[in-house]
Every structure is written in C-alpha cells, then in structure tokens.
Enzyme design. Structure first.
Site, PDB file in Angstrom:
ATOM      1  N   LYS A  68     -20.930  -5.590  -3.051  1.00 19.92           N
ATOM      2  CA  LYS A  68     -19.551  -4.670  -2.609  1.00 19.92           C
ATOM      3  C   LYS A  68     -19.917  -4.703  -0.666  1.00 19.92           C
ATOM      4  O   LYS A  68     -19.096  -5.296   0.020  1.00 19.92           O
ATOM      5  CB  LYS A  68     -19.403  -3.390  -2.704  1.00 19.92           C
ATOM      6  CG  LYS A  68     -18.026  -3.351  -3.460  1.00 19.92           C
ATOM      7  CD  LYS A  68     -18.055  -1.798  -4.096  1.00 19.92           C
ATOM      8  CE  LYS A  68     -16.914  -1.524  -5.328  1.00 19.92           C
ATOM      9  NZ  LYS A  68     -16.675  -0.071  -5.750  1.00 19.92           N
ATOM     10  N   ASP A 104     -10.342   1.080  -3.081  1.00 17.21           N
ATOM     11  CA  ASP A 104     -10.583   2.159  -3.299  1.00 17.21           C
ATOM     12  C   ASP A 104     -10.663   2.819  -2.582  1.00 17.21           C
ATOM     13  O   ASP A 104     -10.391   4.244  -2.994  1.00 17.21           O
ATOM     14  CB  ASP A 104     -12.359   1.858  -3.519  1.00 17.21           C
ATOM     15  CG  ASP A 104     -12.913   0.827  -4.267  1.00 17.21           C
ATOM     16  OD1 ASP A 104     -11.883   0.598  -5.597  1.00 17.21           O
ATOM     17  OD2 ASP A 104     -14.023   0.085  -3.985  1.00 17.21           O
TER      18      ASP A 104
END
Length: 271
Positions: A68, A104
């Site tokens: 990420k 997220d």
C-alpha cells in the site's frame, strides 16, 4: 461469459490467496451486469506487476499488504486523500495511466458513523500500519481527539506525529477514558483467534469498539467488549464499504452493500 471484451481486475499483495476481494468483486460484477473478472495475484516483484498491469490493460486493481505504501512511486497520479494518507489500496488504469486511490478511510468512516457521532470524541487507535494510517486520517476529518497506541513505540509515535496527535503505549489505555476504541492491527485474526490487543478491563460500558479483523467476524475483542456493555462494529462493515467504494471508482456505479455483506458471510462460513 469470458470473451475478447472482458475487462480484467484483480488484487495484488503477498500473501493474497486468502483474500475475500475476489468474492466481493466477482459477485458484484455479475449483479451489475458487467463483462468483467477479478483475480488474485500473489506478487513478488512490485515493479513487474505494475508493468504487467499497464501492458495487459488490466482495468483496476486492489492493493493490499505489503504494497500500500510501496506502490506510490510507480504511479502516474495519486488522488487525495490517498496522497495525504501515503497509502493506496485501489488503482484505476486510464489508458495506461495508473491512478491511485484510498477507500479504506471512507469504509472506516462510514462504518463508524452508522453507529456513533464522532465529532469531538476521544478515540484510541490501535496500530500504526496502512489501515491505521487511513483510519487516523478519517478520524481527524471529524475533529476527534485521536490517541495512537502501538506496541512498536517508534512506529506509533511516527504515525501520531503525522496525525498531529499523541501516542500512548497499550499498557496505558485503561486510564485514557476513550469513547471509541479501534483495532487496526491483525491481533485476533485467524488462526490466532484468541489473541486480544487489549485487556478486558480496558473496555468500559458505553464505549464503541470497532475491529477491522473480519476472520473471524466475532473476534475475542468484540466478544469481550459486548460482555462489558460496549457497542461493537465488526470487520465486515469496513471491508464491505471500502470494496463498494472501489467498485464505484472502477465502474461509476455504487453496488448494493447488503449483497456484498451476504457474499462475505457465505464465504467466511465455508472457511
């Protein structure tokens, strides 16, 4: 039916074979009537994977651990708030131009705000990884008093500094009088089901406790929180919402949240 017009999507990470993302996205594509497939790619060389995405015309990709943060230098553009969070979990391929997003933070915020008004709340955030970073950013947009707590002190203090908040070691949480506690670590994830990132006595009646772990759905943390009179939010809530946000980025359409949750529950039941 797969044909020459089928669009390819997937998830990259390592490990990734356990991921429920193929379940979420493949079923959603079918319900949305889209000619698309979604596969899991366990990646060893990130640059080669990105080159392959460009070369093969893969339309969209989910990004999970450990990429990420590492993926950002390989992208053509990073949209905010992913740029501020310094973590990307979603890629969109626009004619060979790779654009990074983060869903997220949105998934976490939507899950929390369905249960509690966050404005002004005192929130303890457990963890200092990519998910914790995204959740911390989301909380700061709601003027929460955020306290980062991480076992590795220098990592926790580093995230706290970025969020302009404070870091406290896990041993001090009992005295912090939090309104909300969020577990953004892997503690309690299968096969370590009986792990709990907190002592039970740190949980107080009236707290809201959220766990991003989704396998099992009822983690030890959430079971003990319920026993102590806390409101709880399981990992399915954030997982489903961040996945729905990814689909919206890729297709321009928002899929049904209930159907995604049901797909994940069935998949977990088969594990």
């Amino acid at each position: 039916m797969i044909d020459g017009e089928t669009q390819l999507y997937g998830i990259i990470g390592n490990p990734v074979r356990h991921s429920l993302s193929p379940v979420i996205h493949s079923n959603a594509f079918k319900r949305m009537g889209l000619n698309a497939v979604y596969l899991a790619f366990e990646v060893k060389d990130l640059k080669e994977a990105i080159d392959g995405m460009r070369g093969l015309g893969i339309r969209g990709v989910s990004v999970t651990m450990p990429f990420k943060n590492r993926i950002i230098p390989f992208l053509d553009k990073v949209e905010d708030p992913a740029g501020k969070i310094k973590a990307v979990n979603t890629l969109l391929n626009e004619g060979g131009k790779l654009i990074g997003y983060n869903t997220d933070w949105r998934g976490a915020l939507e899950a929390l705000e369905e249960m509690v008004n966050l404005k002004g709340k005192r929130v303890v955030l457990l963890g200092a990884g990519g998910a914790a970073r995204a959740i911390g950013f989301a909380l700061r947009t709601r003027d929460c008093g955020v306290i980062v707590s991480n076992r590795t002190i220098h990592k926790g203090a580093g995230l706290a500094n970025e969020l302009m908040c404070v870091h406290q070691p896990p041993s001090s949480i009992e005295s912090l009088k939090a309104d909300v506690i969020i577990n953004a670590t892997a503690a309690g994830m299968h096969p370590y089901d009986e792990e709990n990132p907190l002592p039970k006595k740190a949980l107080k009646q009236g707290m809201t406790v959220m766990d991003i772990v989704y396998w099992p759905l009822r983690t030890k943390l959430l079971r003990e929180a319920e026993e102590r009179g806390c409101r709880t939010i399981d990992g399915l809530e954030m997982l489903a919402r961040q996945g729905a946000a990814q689909l919206e980025i890729w297709t321009g359409k928002r899929p049904g949240l209930l159907e995604i949750k049901n797909d994940v529950r069935r998949a977990l039941h088969r594990k």
